[in-house]
Scaffold this motif. Structure first.
Motif, PDB file in Angstrom:
ATOM      1  N   VAL A  35       0.792  -1.131   0.030  1.00  0.00           N
ATOM      2  CA  VAL A  35       0.174   0.051   0.036  1.00  0.00           C
ATOM      3  C   VAL A  35       0.890   1.187   0.018  1.00  0.00           C
ATOM      4  CG1 VAL A  35      -1.759   1.285   1.447  1.00  0.00           C
ATOM      5  CG2 VAL A  35      -1.872  -1.065   1.228  1.00  0.00           C
ATOM      6  N   GLU A  36       0.248   2.298  -0.695  1.00  0.00           N
ATOM      7  CA  GLU A  36       1.079   3.561  -0.525  1.00  0.00           C
ATOM      8  C   GLU A  36       0.218   4.593   0.401  1.00  0.00           C
ATOM      9  OE1 GLU A  36       2.998   3.887  -5.172  1.00  0.00           O
ATOM     10  OE2 GLU A  36       1.190   5.180  -4.602  1.00  0.00           O
ATOM     11  N   VAL A  37       1.202   4.628   1.444  1.00  0.00           N
ATOM     12  CA  VAL A  37       0.446   5.411   2.703  1.00  0.00           C
ATOM     13  C   VAL A  37       0.895   6.703   2.866  1.00  0.00           C
ATOM     14  CG1 VAL A  37       0.309   5.363   5.316  1.00  0.00           C
ATOM     15  CG2 VAL A  37       0.514   3.079   3.844  1.00  0.00           C
ATOM     16  N   VAL A  38      -0.119   7.657   2.667  1.00  0.00           N
ATOM     17  CA  VAL A  38       0.310   8.951   2.895  1.00  0.00           C
ATOM     18  C   VAL A  38       0.190   9.250   4.465  1.00  0.00           C
ATOM     19  CG1 VAL A  38      -0.290  11.440   2.223  1.00  0.00           C
ATOM     20  CG2 VAL A  38      -0.745   9.597   0.650  1.00  0.00           C
ATOM     21  N   TYR A  39       1.127   9.592   5.209  1.00  0.00           N
ATOM     22  CA  TYR A  39       1.289   9.448   6.364  1.00  0.00           C
ATOM     23  C   TYR A  39       1.187  10.974   7.030  1.00  0.00           C
ATOM     24  CZ  TYR A  39       2.790   8.894  11.243  1.00  0.00           C
ATOM     25  OH  TYR A  39       2.704   9.062  12.680  1.00  0.00           O
TER      26      TYR A  39
END
Lengths: 142, 323
Positions: A35-39
């Motif tokens: 998953v590409e997580v935008v933190y």
């Protein structure tokens, strides 16, 4: 049809909650699931997080809470997304969620609720399903 | 991924009308390698050409995102509309990523004059992602005055940023090494402006001196007409030095305006690189179409692998489209 789509997930905390350990751990676990997580971390405002969801074109949003104010924040956040035309983006919540609050959260359209003891496969299964449903309903792709 | 042409056209028009959601969706489509985006990208490209693209690069932890945060604040105070495209690495194992640059820019989340987009590099090695150039076309078409393009944390040789920015900021810190490091080839050669961040740290002045010496030697050799590379000192956390840095950036764009030859040289190189990337993308898609399992009897990759076809002739046919 191309390759499997990569899920983009915005993860963050609203208000004064500062317990970031859980959400940082989740960010890492989701990364390992592809998953590409935008933190976004802690101390986010409702409008600020809604802007992030729109600008990042998130497939799903995860909110973590360890304070008791989550019903208020989730409602405000959902309302903000709706008012900005992004009410269809799925939202999941995690952290210290009391069993009694599942029903009111469900009424707000929150289907993914992940408290202590939730497993990564459970969370991933929910995310894949919710993100697919959102993208297919959004229908810029087919 | 196939996309309905009318929908993409609508997205492009909405993005040009500064609709954030449409612009964001277009960038996602670009990232996913959607086919049939070219007419929309052409429309967007025609609408652009005005944004100033400022590249920010440097090693991990040098303070790139924090510096970008301060530059946003500076430009917003000057009433300019600012977009950020911030690239972070993808996992080589899972393909996932934790995109954490935006986290440093949270003071601007609610500002409608700021658009921040995080991007995973998806395995590209030059500090950016393959989709970065086309994403910049979208941001340019959306009418952002300034586009701050932040690379992944880089080492010595990731220099893609020079191929897309009008001004390249290379961050260094007090830990960037001695005078020998500063004369090595690679990243340090592409800076338009050096930024020594955390300038108040004990060893930072050593870095500043080494860079100034290197820049000085370089300037003598390059002559008077060349852009004079400068060395700025900042404290990104407090904002110290940001105004002076912004003035240097302004001088860089003024230089490009005043020196048509230098500007043409830069722009021609950038257009050439972008065209090559587009062409390479088209060829890769052709190869996927023809080499995929869905095209029985035309698996050219398998044919070449089995030496039933010649590698070079097949590759050339792929480009000509007449195999």
């Amino acid at each position: 049809m191309g390759k499997a789509r990569i899920i983009r997930c915005v993860l963050g905390m609203l208000g004064t909650d500062v317990h970031t350990k859980g959400i940082r751990t989740l960010a890492q676990l989701l990364r390992d699931e592809g998953v590409e997580v935008v933190y976004l971390g802690e101390h986010n405002t409702v409008p600020g997080m809604a802007s992030a969801v729109i600008q990042e074109d998130a497939d799903i949003v995860g909110l973590s809470f360890s304070t008791a104010a989550y019903l208020h924040y989730v409602r405000a956040f959902r309302d903000e997304l709706i008012s900005r035309g992004a009410g269809d983006v799925p939202v999941m919540v995690g952290g210290m969620i009391h069993p009694d609050d599942r029903a009111p959260l469900a009424e707000m359209g929150i289907e993914g609720i992940f408290g202590p003891g939730s497993t990564v496969p459970e969370i991933m299964a929910f995310m894949s399903r919710a993100a697919d449903a959102y993208r297919n309903a959004g229908a810029v792709n087919s | 991924m196939r996309v309905a042409e009318a929908e993409v056209k609508q997205l492009a028009e909405s993005a040009i009308a500064q609709d954030a959601r449409a612009g964001a969706r277009l960038i996602t489509l670009i990232e996913s390698g959607a086919s049939d985006l070219y007419p929309a990208l052409s429309t967007l490209y025609a609408a652009g050409g005005h944004a100033r693209i400022v590249g920010v690069t440097g090693p991990p932890g040098a303070g790139k995102s924090t510096l970008v945060d301060q530059l946003i604040a500076y430009y917003r105070a000057a009433n300019l509309r600012v977009a950020v495209l911030a690239v972070d690495p993808s996992s080589p194992k899972s393909g996932g990523a934790v995109l954490g640059d935006r986290f440093r820019m949270s003071q601007h989340y609610s500002d409608a004059g700021v658009f921040i987009r995080s991007m995973a590099n998806r395995g590209a090695l030059g500090g950016l992602a393959r989709s970065t150039p086309d994403a910049l076309v979208v941001l340019d078409a959306m009418g952002w005055d300034i586009v701050l393009l932040e690379t992944v944390g880089v080492g010595q040789s990731e220099i893609d940023i020079m191929r897309h920015a009008g001004a390249v900021l290379v961050l260094q810190t007090s830990h960037s090494g001695d005078a020998l490091q500063s004369v090595k080839a690679g990243l340090l050669e592409i800076a338009d402006i050096f930024v020594v961040n955390r300038a108040s740290e004990p060893d930072a002045q050593r870095t500043v001196r080494a860079l100034r010496e290197m820049v000085h030697v370089d300037a003598e050799r390059r002559g008077e007409a060349a852009w004079p590379v400068s060395v700025c000192e900042t404290e990104a956390l407090t904002g110290e030095g940001i105004a002076a840095l912004a003035a240097s950036i302004e001088r860089r764009f003024t230089y490009l305006t005043d020196n048509p030859k230098a500007r043409a040289q830069l722009r021609h190189m950038q257009v050439r690189v972008h065209m090559e990337a587009i062409a390479a993308g088209i060829v890769a898609a052709r190869l996927t179409d023809r080499g995929g399992a869905g095209a029985p009897g035309s698996d050219v990759v398998a044919d070449v692998a089995a030496r039933r076809r010649d590698l070079y002739a097949t590759a050339r046919a792929l480009v000509g489209g007449d195999d």
